[in-house]
Enzyme design. Sequence first.
Site, PDB file in Angstrom:
ATOM      1  N   ARG A  35      -2.767  13.668 -40.653  1.00 43.50           N
ATOM      2  CA  ARG A  35      -1.861  14.758 -40.257  1.00 43.50           C
ATOM      3  C   ARG A  35      -1.108  15.286 -41.472  1.00 43.50           C
ATOM      4  NH1 ARG A  35      -1.329  17.753 -36.246  1.00 43.50           N
ATOM      5  NH2 ARG A  35      -2.690  16.383 -35.089  1.00 43.50           N
ATOM      6  N   HIS A  38      -3.592  17.348 -43.395  1.00 43.40           N
ATOM      7  CA  HIS A  38      -3.799  18.587 -42.632  1.00 43.40           C
ATOM      8  C   HIS A  38      -2.650  19.572 -42.838  1.00 43.40           C
ATOM      9  CE1 HIS A  38      -3.338  20.906 -38.801  1.00 43.40           C
ATOM     10  NE2 HIS A  38      -4.616  21.124 -39.009  1.00 43.40           N
TER      11      HIS A  38
END
Length: 194
Positions: A35, A38
């Site tokens: 995450r 990302h």
Amino acid sequence: MNRVVHPIEEESYRRLRARLDTSHFPPLTRAVVERVIHSAADLEYATDLVMDEGELEEAHAALHAGAPVVVDVEMVGAGITRRETVCRLKDAVAGPGLTRSAHGIRLAYERVGPGALWVIGNAPTALEELLTLDASPALVVGLPVGFVGAAESKAALRESGLPAVSNVSEKGGSAVAAAALNALLYHPISEEKL
């Protein structure tokens, strides 16, 4: 409540995993690493982030049991979805030897007490102040950004022995700090839901 993942996010994760093998990470560490990567499109976070799976498991449980989430700036709070956050920066004032960010952390601690999850993505002085308190945090996401004090404050966090997510370099910021907390929010509560 299950989170609906947008097709663009699914494709982004597919491409991330095509460029970087994250399968060797334990589940929560993998969730945080992916995450954060990302959120910043920066694969270097895979080797820059520092965390412990056992600490993440305990923080995950505390978070899903309702522990408060404190942020150093509203930008971090804006990035954390599905959870209210506490930010006291608006009420803080700078003083001799005390930055406004550090004072905001003091005020937040007065409000939430021990056991909170602290997400610091902006000011190294906020992280430094947190380390002076007896906050007994469930987790400190310490990812402040900058060339002055950021790497040093994160090193001090790791040396403190507090449960933490940090990184070695100067990089960080509101988006990556929020992403690290969101990884724990989005991760299923039980293995049966994986």
